[in-house]
Design a protein around this motif. Structure first.
Motif, PDB file in Angstrom:
ATOM      1  N   VAL A  64       0.873  -1.171   0.000  1.00  0.00           N
ATOM      2  CA  VAL A  64       0.000   0.000   0.000  1.00  0.00           C
ATOM      3  C   VAL A  64       0.912   1.223   0.000  1.00  0.00           C
ATOM      4  O   VAL A  64       1.770   1.364   0.868  1.00  0.00           O
ATOM      5  CB  VAL A  64      -0.927   0.022   1.233  1.00  0.00           C
ATOM      6  CG1 VAL A  64      -1.865   1.220   1.168  1.00  0.00           C
ATOM      7  CG2 VAL A  64      -1.716  -1.269   1.359  1.00  0.00           C
ATOM      8  N   THR A  65       0.763   2.092  -1.005  1.00  0.00           N
ATOM      9  CA  THR A  65       1.698   3.211  -1.149  1.00  0.00           C
ATOM     10  C   THR A  65       1.071   4.585  -1.016  1.00  0.00           C
ATOM     11  O   THR A  65       1.743   5.532  -0.614  1.00  0.00           O
ATOM     12  CB  THR A  65       2.400   3.159  -2.523  1.00  0.00           C
ATOM     13  OG1 THR A  65       1.416   3.214  -3.534  1.00  0.00           O
ATOM     14  CG2 THR A  65       3.241   1.914  -2.670  1.00  0.00           C
ATOM     15  N   ARG A  95       0.818  10.170  -0.074  1.00  0.00           N
ATOM     16  CA  ARG A  95       1.666   9.034   0.317  1.00  0.00           C
ATOM     17  C   ARG A  95       1.292   8.568   1.712  1.00  0.00           C
ATOM     18  O   ARG A  95       1.020   9.373   2.591  1.00  0.00           O
ATOM     19  CB  ARG A  95       3.144   9.428   0.284  1.00  0.00           C
ATOM     20  CG  ARG A  95       3.666   9.927  -1.061  1.00  0.00           C
ATOM     21  CD  ARG A  95       3.657   8.859  -2.140  1.00  0.00           C
ATOM     22  NE  ARG A  95       4.379   7.679  -1.760  1.00  0.00           N
ATOM     23  CZ  ARG A  95       5.676   7.451  -2.019  1.00  0.00           C
ATOM     24  NH1 ARG A  95       6.379   8.312  -2.695  1.00  0.00           N
ATOM     25  NH2 ARG A  95       6.242   6.347  -1.623  1.00  0.00           N
ATOM     26  N   VAL A  96       1.267   7.234   1.888  1.00  0.00           N
ATOM     27  CA  VAL A  96       0.951   6.652   3.191  1.00  0.00           C
ATOM     28  C   VAL A  96       2.093   5.761   3.645  1.00  0.00           C
ATOM     29  O   VAL A  96       2.949   5.366   2.855  1.00  0.00           O
ATOM     30  CB  VAL A  96      -0.379   5.853   3.158  1.00  0.00           C
ATOM     31  CG1 VAL A  96      -1.555   6.758   2.801  1.00  0.00           C
ATOM     32  CG2 VAL A  96      -0.299   4.663   2.224  1.00  0.00           C
ATOM     33  N   GLN A  97       2.064   5.436   4.924  1.00  0.00           N
ATOM     34  CA  GLN A  97       3.061   4.525   5.466  1.00  0.00           C
ATOM     35  C   GLN A  97       2.910   3.183   4.757  1.00  0.00           C
ATOM     36  O   GLN A  97       1.803   2.666   4.628  1.00  0.00           O
ATOM     37  CB  GLN A  97       2.851   4.366   6.964  1.00  0.00           C
ATOM     38  CG  GLN A  97       3.916   3.560   7.647  1.00  0.00           C
ATOM     39  CD  GLN A  97       3.720   3.556   9.151  1.00  0.00           C
ATOM     40  OE1 GLN A  97       2.661   3.945   9.660  1.00  0.00           O
ATOM     41  NE2 GLN A  97       4.720   3.111   9.864  1.00  0.00           N
ATOM     42  N   SER A  98       3.999   2.632   4.293  1.00  0.00           N
ATOM     43  CA  SER A  98       3.966   1.372   3.549  1.00  0.00           C
ATOM     44  C   SER A  98       3.392   0.243   4.399  1.00  0.00           C
ATOM     45  O   SER A  98       3.678   0.142   5.584  1.00  0.00           O
ATOM     46  CB  SER A  98       5.374   0.979   3.105  1.00  0.00           C
ATOM     47  OG  SER A  98       5.882   1.930   2.213  1.00  0.00           O
ATOM     48  N   PRO A 116      -3.529   2.464   6.545  1.00  0.00           N
ATOM     49  CA  PRO A 116      -2.208   3.009   6.869  1.00  0.00           C
ATOM     50  C   PRO A 116      -2.281   4.535   7.022  1.00  0.00           C
ATOM     51  O   PRO A 116      -2.996   5.192   6.260  1.00  0.00           O
ATOM     52  CB  PRO A 116      -1.338   2.646   5.662  1.00  0.00           C
ATOM     53  CG  PRO A 116      -2.104   1.619   4.905  1.00  0.00           C
ATOM     54  CD  PRO A 116      -3.539   1.804   5.245  1.00  0.00           C
ATOM     55  N   PRO A 117      -1.552   5.085   7.984  1.00  0.00           N
ATOM     56  CA  PRO A 117      -1.578   6.539   8.168  1.00  0.00           C
ATOM     57  C   PRO A 117      -0.812   7.262   7.056  1.00  0.00           C
ATOM     58  O   PRO A 117       0.084   6.692   6.429  1.00  0.00           O
ATOM     59  CB  PRO A 117      -0.890   6.741   9.525  1.00  0.00           C
ATOM     60  CG  PRO A 117      -0.020   5.540   9.691  1.00  0.00           C
ATOM     61  CD  PRO A 117      -0.714   4.415   8.971  1.00  0.00           C
ATOM     62  N   ASP A 118      -1.186   8.510   6.836  1.00  0.00           N
ATOM     63  CA  ASP A 118      -0.451   9.348   5.881  1.00  0.00           C
ATOM     64  C   ASP A 118       0.976   9.536   6.384  1.00  0.00           C
ATOM     65  O   ASP A 118       1.214   9.581   7.597  1.00  0.00           O
ATOM     66  CB  ASP A 118      -1.107  10.729   5.763  1.00  0.00           C
ATOM     67  CG  ASP A 118      -2.500  10.676   5.155  1.00  0.00           C
ATOM     68  OD1 ASP A 118      -2.920   9.603   4.678  1.00  0.00           O
ATOM     69  OD2 ASP A 118      -3.164  11.728   5.165  1.00  0.00           O
ATOM     70  N   LEU A 119       1.905   9.676   5.440  1.00  0.00           N
ATOM     71  CA  LEU A 119       3.276  10.005   5.826  1.00  0.00           C
ATOM     72  C   LEU A 119       3.310  11.444   6.325  1.00  0.00           C
ATOM     73  O   LEU A 119       2.567  12.296   5.829  1.00  0.00           O
ATOM     74  CB  LEU A 119       4.222   9.874   4.628  1.00  0.00           C
ATOM     75  CG  LEU A 119       4.591   8.465   4.180  1.00  0.00           C
ATOM     76  CD1 LEU A 119       5.513   8.530   2.962  1.00  0.00           C
ATOM     77  CD2 LEU A 119       5.261   7.691   5.295  1.00  0.00           C
ATOM     78  N   ALA A 124       6.549  12.923   2.872  1.00  0.00           N
ATOM     79  CA  ALA A 124       5.681  12.731   1.713  1.00  0.00           C
ATOM     80  C   ALA A 124       6.339  13.221   0.430  1.00  0.00           C
ATOM     81  O   ALA A 124       6.018  12.753  -0.655  1.00  0.00           O
ATOM     82  CB  ALA A 124       4.349  13.443   1.924  1.00  0.00           C
ATOM     83  N   ARG A 125       7.286  14.140   0.530  1.00  0.00           N
ATOM     84  CA  ARG A 125       7.936  14.684  -0.662  1.00  0.00           C
ATOM     85  C   ARG A 125       9.228  13.949  -1.028  1.00  0.00           C
ATOM     86  O   ARG A 125       9.855  14.251  -2.022  1.00  0.00           O
ATOM     87  CB  ARG A 125       8.238  16.169  -0.450  1.00  0.00           C
ATOM     88  CG  ARG A 125       6.983  17.011  -0.423  1.00  0.00           C
ATOM     89  CD  ARG A 125       7.308  18.493  -0.358  1.00  0.00           C
ATOM     90  NE  ARG A 125       6.129  19.265  -0.116  1.00  0.00           N
ATOM     91  CZ  ARG A 125       5.657  19.570   1.085  1.00  0.00           C
ATOM     92  NH1 ARG A 125       6.276  19.154   2.164  1.00  0.00           N
ATOM     93  NH2 ARG A 125       4.567  20.287   1.215  1.00  0.00           N
ATOM     94  N   GLU A 126       9.627  12.986  -0.189  1.00  0.00           N
ATOM     95  CA  GLU A 126      10.848  12.232  -0.474  1.00  0.00           C
ATOM     96  C   GLU A 126      10.660  11.366  -1.708  1.00  0.00           C
ATOM     97  O   GLU A 126       9.553  10.963  -2.036  1.00  0.00           O
ATOM     98  CB  GLU A 126      11.187  11.303   0.702  1.00  0.00           C
ATOM     99  CG  GLU A 126      11.605  12.027   1.951  1.00  0.00           C
ATOM    100  CD  GLU A 126      11.803  11.060   3.115  1.00  0.00           C
ATOM    101  OE1 GLU A 126      11.644   9.837   2.935  1.00  0.00           O
ATOM    102  OE2 GLU A 126      12.122  11.543   4.200  1.00  0.00           O
ATOM    103  N   GLU A 127      11.760  11.073  -2.375  1.00  0.00           N
ATOM    104  CA  GLU A 127      11.718  10.124  -3.481  1.00  0.00           C
ATOM    105  C   GLU A 127      11.275   8.777  -2.932  1.00  0.00           C
ATOM    106  O   GLU A 127      11.744   8.341  -1.883  1.00  0.00           O
ATOM    107  CB  GLU A 127      13.116   9.965  -4.093  1.00  0.00           C
ATOM    108  CG  GLU A 127      13.481  11.027  -5.083  1.00  0.00           C
ATOM    109  CD  GLU A 127      12.613  10.995  -6.328  1.00  0.00           C
ATOM    110  OE1 GLU A 127      12.424   9.918  -6.920  1.00  0.00           O
ATOM    111  OE2 GLU A 127      12.093  12.055  -6.679  1.00  0.00           O
TER     112      GLU A 127
END
Length: 143
Positions: A64-65, A95-98, A116-119, A124-127
């Motif tokens: 889950v991404t 983006r969410v926690q994997s 899964p919670p949001d990053l 969230a902006r990381e590659e």
């Protein structure tokens, strides 16, 4: 607290988060008003709960991404005359926690407490990590 339910769906054909973003930018994956949509055979019975704040969570290569807020459900009649449901979502992919997810067909309901919670904003902006590394880290509980 509002009562809502999420959906979870495999992003078939996507090898990465970027593939999902690219697919959703194509005309074929958009509504007439330019929003991303996913056409599915089954109409959700819990439509009111979905439209009360639900999101669609995307599974890419078993992980889950990300998620997208669901805006509406549109009726689509296929060339075969069969009624289908277009799940229309917001353009923003969050983006969410994997989290690992085994393969399944179609979509499934996903309770908010199981989602899964949001990053955090900074992450969230990381590659995104390579898919295999992401999966390996999720398997050992690091992500």
């Amino acid at each position: 607290m509002d009562k809502y339910i999420n959906l979870i769906k495999l992003s078939v054909g996507s090898d990465s988060y970027d593939d999902l973003v690219a697919w959703q930018s194509t005309k074929r994956a958009q509504t007439a008003d330019g929003l991303p949509r996913h056409v599915t055979r089954m109409w959700p019975k819990r439509e009111a709960e979905i439209l009360n704040g639900g999101s669609i969570f995307w599974v890419v290569k078993g992980v889950v991404t990300c998620r997208q807020r669901i805006l509406r459900l549109d009726e689509v009649i296929g060339s075969d005359g069969i009624r289908r449901c277009a799940i229309v979502s917001d353009q923003e992919l969050i983006r969410v926690q994997s989290a690992l997810k085994r393969p399944f067909q179609g979509w499934r309901y996903l309770k908010p407490e199981d989602s899964p919670p949001d990053l955090p904003q900074g992450r969230a902006r990381e590659e995104p990590l390579p898919v295999e590394l992401n999966r390996a880290l999720a398997e050992i509980g690091v992500l």
